[in-house]
Design an enzyme around this catalytic site. Structure first.
Site, PDB file in Angstrom:
ATOM      1  N   ASN A  43       0.356  59.629  35.931  1.00  0.00           N
ATOM      2  CA  ASN A  43       1.490  60.419  36.490  1.00  0.00           C
ATOM      3  C   ASN A  43       1.001  61.437  37.491  1.00  0.00           C
ATOM      4  OD1 ASN A  43       3.652  62.124  36.860  1.00  0.00           O
ATOM      5  ND2 ASN A  43       4.030  62.357  34.730  1.00  0.00           N
ATOM      6  N   ARG A  53       3.733  56.290  37.430  1.00  0.00           N
ATOM      7  CA  ARG A  53       5.254  56.849  37.207  1.00  0.00           C
ATOM      8  C   ARG A  53       5.378  57.117  38.927  1.00  0.00           C
ATOM      9  NH1 ARG A  53       6.567  63.069  36.763  1.00  0.00           N
ATOM     10  NH2 ARG A  53       8.887  62.940  36.727  1.00  0.00           N
ATOM     11  N   HIS A  95      14.345  61.643  35.506  1.00  0.00           N
ATOM     12  CA  HIS A  95      13.969  61.671  33.844  1.00  0.00           C
ATOM     13  C   HIS A  95      14.592  60.096  33.195  1.00  0.00           C
ATOM     14  CE1 HIS A  95      14.287  66.158  33.476  1.00  0.00           C
ATOM     15  NE2 HIS A  95      13.055  65.738  33.509  1.00  0.00           N
ATOM     16  N   ASN A 139      11.291  71.855  30.661  1.00  0.00           N
ATOM     17  CA  ASN A 139      11.220  72.774  31.640  1.00  0.00           C
ATOM     18  C   ASN A 139      12.282  72.200  32.626  1.00  0.00           C
ATOM     19  OD1 ASN A 139      10.266  74.858  32.988  1.00  0.00           O
ATOM     20  ND2 ASN A 139       8.516  73.704  33.989  1.00  0.00           N
ATOM     21  N   GLY A 140      12.044  71.068  32.980  1.00  0.00           N
ATOM     22  CA  GLY A 140      13.033  70.288  33.700  1.00  0.00           C
ATOM     23  C   GLY A 140      14.048  69.825  32.761  1.00  0.00           C
ATOM     24  N   ARG A 196      14.712  76.095  37.933  1.00  0.00           N
ATOM     25  CA  ARG A 196      15.772  75.909  38.940  1.00  0.00           C
ATOM     26  C   ARG A 196      17.306  76.170  38.316  1.00  0.00           C
ATOM     27  NH1 ARG A 196      13.593  70.188  37.726  1.00  0.00           N
ATOM     28  NH2 ARG A 196      11.916  69.924  39.066  1.00  0.00           N
ATOM     29  N   GLY A 234      10.615  69.108  25.443  1.00  0.00           N
ATOM     30  CA  GLY A 234      10.247  70.226  24.944  1.00  0.00           C
ATOM     31  C   GLY A 234      11.025  71.319  24.030  1.00  0.00           C
ATOM     32  N   GLY A 250      14.507  70.255  23.334  1.00  0.00           N
ATOM     33  CA  GLY A 250      15.436  69.589  22.390  1.00  0.00           C
ATOM     34  C   GLY A 250      14.560  68.953  21.231  1.00  0.00           C
ATOM     35  N   ASN A 266      11.988  70.569  19.695  1.00  0.00           N
ATOM     36  CA  ASN A 266      11.209  71.747  19.032  1.00  0.00           C
ATOM     37  C   ASN A 266      12.016  72.587  18.643  1.00  0.00           C
ATOM     38  OD1 ASN A 266       8.662  70.561  18.926  1.00  0.00           O
ATOM     39  ND2 ASN A 266       8.436  70.802  21.130  1.00  0.00           N
ATOM     40  N   GLU A 326       7.329  59.213  27.331  1.00  0.00           N
ATOM     41  CA  GLU A 326       7.417  58.446  28.794  1.00  0.00           C
ATOM     42  C   GLU A 326       6.349  57.528  29.196  1.00  0.00           C
ATOM     43  OE1 GLU A 326       8.867  62.600  30.112  1.00  0.00           O
ATOM     44  OE2 GLU A 326       9.761  61.516  31.784  1.00  0.00           O
TER      45      GLU A 326
HETATM   46  P1  ADP Z   1       8.216  69.523  31.308  1.00  0.00           P
HETATM   47  O1  ADP Z   1       7.714  68.176  30.788  1.00  0.00           O
HETATM   48  O2  ADP Z   1       9.494  69.325  32.307  1.00  0.00           O
HETATM   49  O3  ADP Z   1       7.164  70.446  31.769  1.00  0.00           O
HETATM   50  P2  ADP Z   1       8.591  69.820  28.428  1.00  0.00           P
HETATM   51  O4  ADP Z   1       9.561  68.894  27.985  1.00  0.00           O
HETATM   52  O5  ADP Z   1       7.105  70.038  28.017  1.00  0.00           O
HETATM   53  O6  ADP Z   1       8.812  70.193  29.952  1.00  0.00           O
HETATM   54  O7  ADP Z   1       9.205  71.304  28.071  1.00  0.00           O
HETATM   55  C1  ADP Z   1       8.591  72.449  28.140  1.00  0.00           C
HETATM   56  C2  ADP Z   1       9.661  73.575  27.542  1.00  0.00           C
HETATM   57  O8  ADP Z   1       9.692  73.373  26.263  1.00  0.00           O
HETATM   58  C3  ADP Z   1       8.952  75.080  27.645  1.00  0.00           C
HETATM   59  O9  ADP Z   1      10.011  75.628  28.214  1.00  0.00           O
HETATM   60  C4  ADP Z   1       8.679  75.344  26.340  1.00  0.00           C
HETATM   61  O10 ADP Z   1       8.643  76.687  26.068  1.00  0.00           O
HETATM   62  C5  ADP Z   1       9.566  74.388  25.351  1.00  0.00           C
HETATM   63  N1  ADP Z   1       9.007  74.357  24.210  1.00  0.00           N
HETATM   64  C6  ADP Z   1       8.109  73.841  23.578  1.00  0.00           C
HETATM   65  N2  ADP Z   1       7.889  73.911  22.269  1.00  0.00           N
HETATM   66  C7  ADP Z   1       8.989  74.780  21.985  1.00  0.00           C
HETATM   67  C8  ADP Z   1       9.428  75.216  20.598  1.00  0.00           C
HETATM   68  N3  ADP Z   1       8.758  75.346  19.627  1.00  0.00           N
HETATM   69  N4  ADP Z   1      10.522  76.182  20.856  1.00  0.00           N
HETATM   70  C9  ADP Z   1      11.193  76.290  21.944  1.00  0.00           C
HETATM   71  N5  ADP Z   1      10.709  76.080  23.284  1.00  0.00           N
HETATM   72  C10 ADP Z   1       9.903  75.023  23.098  1.00  0.00           C
END
Ligand code: ADP
Length: 396
Positions: A7, A90, A179, A210-211, A240, A330, A332, A334, A383
């Site tokens: 990726n 990817r 996504h 994050n996205g 964003r 991230g 969703g 956690n 993914e």
């Molecule tokens: P990307 O792949 O788009 O960079 P991720 O799916 O890894 O993003 O998600 C990153 C986001 O998930 C960050 O904002 C991070 O703070 C959040 N995150 C990860 N773990 C937790 C948690 N335990 N509680 C709240 N937010 C979390």
């Protein structure tokens, strides 16, 4: 078969080696700061990360360093490179040209290049990664897996923007969505876990990282999604803005003396929860700040949850109902607090959340009550595994 999943970002390269029979990850890692100083992270299964500061002027050197790490006699997960049976790449934007994953040929690369102006930051990096792998692993079959492909089933009424039609015809201006690998993986998986018939189901997937994006998956096909021509549309994200009145952009640009590129940079890199909170693009920082009573952090969190809920409501209307809502990525996966905030808006759908179950982090779990009219689940996305599966399916 061992599949190398690659990726490539503009200055980074994430990789995993997956044994497709056991679906176990043999090693994973990333190259960061490509073109700057360079940093290789390599982690074989069950062992600590190895971090090496090493120059990697281009993605080609980065790929070479990854391949060397994979066969390193000390900690390599492979004896020799011939143990890699295929590479899955990817690719961010497949435009309307790719409706599914495809074996990479010269012709395919040319077609991906034709989509470059739709994703000027991402596609060129993806192509550099592909070419580097083809040079260093001649004869190994490679597959392109597109972020946009899953959403190619959207009906025209969903993907068109209400601007002069000729812009669609001449330039391909429309919603594509992103996504897709995650929305596809999670919608299939949640149907499995819920014991539902995918072909006869109304699923809403909330990919909140994050996205972030939401998709409406009707009978296994994406019929709408919140990201658009680019990943900027839709939800409030880490940096964003998501949806915004274009007139506000012109207004800000005039006041701040920004050109188009400058204004887009604000919307892509300086907005979202970072822009509103003036603290961070990371939800963990915001949640900590909210606990300390920071009002802007709290506002950013509320705006995020509200926007997600509005999309879920819209997609319930688009499908004339919803059976299952799945949370992934991230945030969703956690964060029960944020999921709870979203779900609180959705009681009108008959959704009832089991507060205890909703404390789950990073695991598959039903989070709705037994008598909830709509089921809700946490489904960790994967993914890389999805790319490995698609790759094997095409090369076998
Ligand atoms: P990307 O792949 O788009 O960079 P991720 O799916 O890894 O993003 O998600 C990153 C986001 O998930 C960050 O904002 C991070 O703070 C959040 N995150 C990860 N773990 C937790 C948690 N335990 N509680 C709240 N937010 C979390």
């Amino acid at each position: 078969m061992n599949v190398l999943v690659i990726n490539c970002g503009s200055s980074s390269l994430k990789y995993q080696v997956i044994d497709s029979d056991s679906e176990k990850v043999l090693a994973k890692g990333l190259c960061e700061r490509i073109g700057l100083d360079g940093r290789l992270v390599y982690q074989p299964a069950g062992a600590d990360k190895e971090i090496t500061e090493v120059a990697m002027p281009t993605h080609k050197e980065a790929v070479k360093l990854v391949l060397d790490a994979l066969v390193n006699p000390k900690s390599g997960c492979l004896k020799e490179l011939s143990e890699i049976g295929a590479v899955g790449h990817r690719i961010v934007h497949g435009g309307e040209k790719f409706t599914k994953s495809t074996l990479i040929t010269d012709e395919v690369i040319k077609t991906v290049e034709e989509c470059n102006d739709l994703a000027p930051l991402h596609n060129p990096a993806n192509i550099i990664g592909i070419n580097a792998c083809r040079d260093l692993m001649p004869g190994v079959p490679m597959v392109g897996v597109f972020d946009t492909a899953f959403h190619q089933t959207m009906p025209q009424k969903a993907y068109m923007y209400a601007v002069p039609y000729k812009y669609y015809e001449q330039y391909g201006v429309r919603k594509y969505g992103f996504h897709g690998t995650s929305h596809s993986f999670v919608s299939k998986r949640v149907a499995e876990v819920a014991g539902a018939d995918l072909k006869n189901s109304k699923i809403i997937v909330c990919h909140l990282g994050n996205g972030a994006s939401v998709s409406a998956v009707l009978n296994g096909e994406s019929i709408d999604t919140s990201m658009g021509l680019s990943p900027l549309e839709g939800l409030v994200m880490g940096t964003r803005s998501g949806d915004i009145d274009p007139s506000a952009v012109e207004f800000i640009a005039k006041k701040e003396g920004l050109d188009f590129a400058g204004a887009m940079n604000v919307l892509n890199k300086k907005s979202g929860i970072l822009g509103v909170s003036e603290i961070s693009s990371d939800f963990r920082d915001l949640l900590a700040a909210e606990k300390e009573g920071n009002k802007k952090a709290s506002l950013a969190i509320d705006m995020f949850a509200y926007r997600v809920a509005k999309y879920v409501g819209a997609y319930a209307a688009a499908m004339n109902g919803v059976d299952i809502i799945a949370f992934t990525a991230g945030v969703g996966e956690n964060n029960g607090y944020l999921r709870g905030k979203v779900c609180a808006y959705l009681e009108f759908l008959g959704l009832s959340i089991d507060a205890k179950a909703n404390e789950v982090a990073g695991e598959e779990q039903k989070i709705s009550t037994a008598d909830s009219k709509v089921a809700a689940y946490v489904i960790p996305t994967n993914e890389e595994l999805a790319i490995a599966r698609e790759t094997v399916a095409l090369v076998k």
